[in-house]
Design a protein around this motif. Structure first.
Motif, mmCIF file in Angstrom:
data_model
loop_
_atom_site.group_PDB
_atom_site.id
_atom_site.type_symbol
_atom_site.label_atom_id
_atom_site.label_comp_id
_atom_site.label_asym_id
_atom_site.label_seq_id
_atom_site.Cartn_x
_atom_site.Cartn_y
_atom_site.Cartn_z
ATOM 1 N N ASN A 93 8.824 -14.064 -14.274
ATOM 2 C CA ASN A 93 8.649 -15.503 -14.499
ATOM 3 C C ASN A 93 7.217 -15.846 -14.911
ATOM 4 O OD1 ASN A 93 9.448 -18.323 -14.430
ATOM 5 N ND2 ASN A 93 8.196 -18.459 -12.611
ATOM 6 N N CYS A 94 6.231 -15.324 -14.142
ATOM 7 C CA CYS A 94 4.827 -15.706 -14.414
ATOM 8 C C CYS A 94 3.964 -14.549 -14.824
ATOM 9 C CB CYS A 94 4.232 -16.405 -13.177
ATOM 10 S SG CYS A 94 4.007 -15.299 -11.768
ATOM 11 N N GLY A 95 4.482 -13.314 -14.751
ATOM 12 C CA GLY A 95 3.728 -12.148 -15.194
ATOM 13 C C GLY A 95 2.778 -11.573 -14.164
ATOM 14 N N GLN A 96 2.850 -12.066 -12.924
ATOM 15 C CA GLN A 96 1.974 -11.557 -11.860
ATOM 16 C C GLN A 96 2.254 -10.080 -11.616
ATOM 17 O OE1 GLN A 96 -0.412 -13.027 -9.962
ATOM 18 N NE2 GLN A 96 -0.701 -11.161 -8.762
ATOM 19 N N LYS A 97 1.165 -9.265 -11.529
ATOM 20 C CA LYS A 97 1.314 -7.835 -11.214
ATOM 21 C C LYS A 97 1.796 -7.690 -9.781
ATOM 22 C CE LYS A 97 -1.132 -3.423 -11.498
ATOM 23 N NZ LYS A 97 -2.402 -2.744 -11.777
ATOM 24 N N LEU A 98 2.797 -6.798 -9.564
ATOM 25 C CA LEU A 98 3.443 -6.716 -8.259
ATOM 26 C C LEU A 98 3.093 -5.456 -7.486
ATOM 27 C CD1 LEU A 98 6.972 -8.024 -9.346
ATOM 28 C CD2 LEU A 98 5.095 -9.314 -8.278
ATOM 29 N N ASN A 99 2.301 -4.553 -7.991
ATOM 30 C CA ASN A 99 1.923 -3.362 -7.207
ATOM 31 C C ASN A 99 0.446 -3.089 -7.384
ATOM 32 O OD1 ASN A 99 1.876 -2.370 -9.815
ATOM 33 N ND2 ASN A 99 3.633 -1.003 -9.542
ATOM 34 N N ALA A 136 0.832 -1.196 0.000
ATOM 35 C CA ALA A 136 0.000 0.000 0.000
ATOM 36 C C ALA A 136 0.864 1.243 0.000
ATOM 37 C CB ALA A 136 -0.928 -0.009 1.206
ATOM 38 N N GLY A 137 2.062 1.163 0.588
ATOM 39 C CA GLY A 137 2.971 2.308 0.630
ATOM 40 C C GLY A 137 3.780 2.442 -0.635
ATOM 41 N N GLY A 138 3.639 1.563 -1.592
ATOM 42 C CA GLY A 138 4.338 1.677 -2.864
ATOM 43 C C GLY A 138 5.538 0.778 -2.980
ATOM 44 N N LYS A 139 5.951 0.113 -1.940
ATOM 45 C CA LYS A 139 7.126 -0.755 -2.007
ATOM 46 C C LYS A 139 6.752 -2.086 -2.628
ATOM 47 C CE LYS A 139 10.916 -2.590 0.737
ATOM 48 N NZ LYS A 139 11.510 -2.688 2.084
ATOM 49 N N LYS A 140 7.553 -2.524 -3.584
ATOM 50 C CA LYS A 140 7.259 -3.778 -4.281
ATOM 51 C C LYS A 140 7.883 -4.942 -3.522
ATOM 52 C CE LYS A 140 7.268 -1.380 -8.714
ATOM 53 N NZ LYS A 140 7.630 -0.074 -8.085
ATOM 54 N N PRO A 141 7.252 -6.127 -3.579
ATOM 55 C CA PRO A 141 7.809 -7.296 -2.893
ATOM 56 C C PRO A 141 9.079 -7.791 -3.585
ATOM 57 C CG PRO A 141 5.920 -7.951 -4.180
ATOM 58 C CD PRO A 141 5.966 -6.447 -4.236
ATOM 59 N N ASN A 142 9.968 -8.392 -2.832
ATOM 60 C CA ASN A 142 11.217 -8.915 -3.381
ATOM 61 C C ASN A 142 11.007 -10.233 -4.123
ATOM 62 O OD1 ASN A 142 12.755 -6.744 -2.373
ATOM 63 N ND2 ASN A 142 12.952 -7.760 -0.373
#
Length: 329
Positions: free
Chosen positions: A323-329, A300-306
């Motif tokens: 790898n799989c195209g999952q949206k990260l934000n 929610a704060g804008g930081k993307k997961p590692n």
């Protein structure tokens, strides 16, 4: 004189007794003065004259025919033994025990089934019990023409109609053709009633009928087993995962080929996904969105997961999983 009187005496008894013999007839001989009647346990002795029952004796023991039997015979009470002649009477010995017969279908019975156009081929086996219960009918229908009668004779008559009765009652009571054992009691009860009508005409009654098992062809049994295993798993995806894990653990999936590599990759991805889900899940008592780094709050704060929460691949700060195209934000 006593010697000549006794030489005409004889013993009336079941001479050819067998455990599987239903009745045996003592006939074509005279009962003479001084003769004895022997009734053993489990036997009844029926005196018959000109096809008519004169008397029935059920208590085992040794009896003097002149003094203990003749006075009780219905129409022969006034009979007097002569010196050189006797009384020609038939004595029918009846086995009073309950007989047990094992039965089984000789060939598969084709039961009509919507799942199989040609019918469901089924075999069955079990036991039945019967006994004599009507002496008048027994003499009228069988003993009047036969000198003995065996359990095998009854079995032949029963098995000649059993396939038809099985088809009738399986079709009527077998609501689930793939689990007939659940309705075995109702099927057996219906068959017993119909069989009783068959043997009642011979003076006997069916006292019990049991279906021990229903047997399907091997290919159908395999299908039933497979369906049951899927039902126990409850979810096809889980079933595939369990099968894959079992295969790797047992060594059935082995070697350096593509199948083993793919299996290992899939299992690794699933394990990583489960780990990320556990990391992202809020702790008990924690407010959703109040995470510390890689949780929902951090996103929610804008930081993307590692790491990708879907496949576990390293994201390197990208907006989509490489790898799989999952949206990260």
């Amino acid at each position: 004189m006593a010697f000549f009187k006794n030489q005409f005496s004889n013993v009336v008894e079941w001479e050819e007794f067998r455990e599987d013999m239903i009745f045996w007839k003592w006939s074509n001989r005279e009962i003479k003065k001084g003769s004895k009647l022997i009734i053993r346990p489990g036997q009844d002795a029926i005196f018959v004259n000109n096809g008519k029952i004169e008397g029935i004796f059920q208590d085992d023991g040794v009896y003097n025919i002149e003094s203990e039997i003749i006075p009780f015979l219905s129409t022969l009470k006034g009979f007097k033994f002569g010196f050189n002649s006797g009384m020609r009477v038939e004595v029918l010995f009846v086995n009073t025990k309950e007989f047990t017969v094992r039965w089984g279908t000789q060939s598969p019975i084709l039961i009509p089934s919507p799942e199989l156009p040609g019918g469901m081929p089924i075999r069955a086996n079990g036991t039945l019990t019967f006994k004599v219960n009507d002496y008048v009918t027994l003499i009228d229908k069988i003993a009047g023409m036969k000198d003995s009668y065996l359990v095998e004779d009854v079995k032949l008559r029963i098995t000649s109609v059993l396939d038809q009765l099985l088809m009738k009652w399986i079709s009527k009571e077998g609501k689930d053709m793939f689990n007939l054992q659940a309705n075995a009691y109702d099927i057996a009860k219906g068959i017993q009633e119909d069989l009783d009508m068959q043997v009642m005409n011979n003076g006997m009654t069916i006292t019990g009928f049991q279906v021990m098992s229903f047997n399907y062809p091997q290919e159908i049994q395999d299908m039933i087993t497979k369906t049951a295993s899927h039902g126990m798993i409850g979810n096809m995806q889980k079933y595939q995962q369990v099968s894959l894990t079992d295969g790797i653990a047992s060594g059935n999936v082995k070697g350096g080929g593509a199948a083993a590599d793919m299996a290992g990759m899939m299992m690794g991805m699933n394990i990583a996904k489960e780990m990320m889900n556990n990391v992202n899940a809020p702790n008990p008592g924690q407010t959703p969105g109040a995470g510390t780094g890689t949780g929902a709050g951090a996103n929610a704060g804008g930081k993307k997961p590692n790491f990708c929460p879907n496949c576990g691949a390293k994201t390197e700060g990208a907006n989509f999983c490489p790898n799989c195209g999952q949206k990260l934000n």
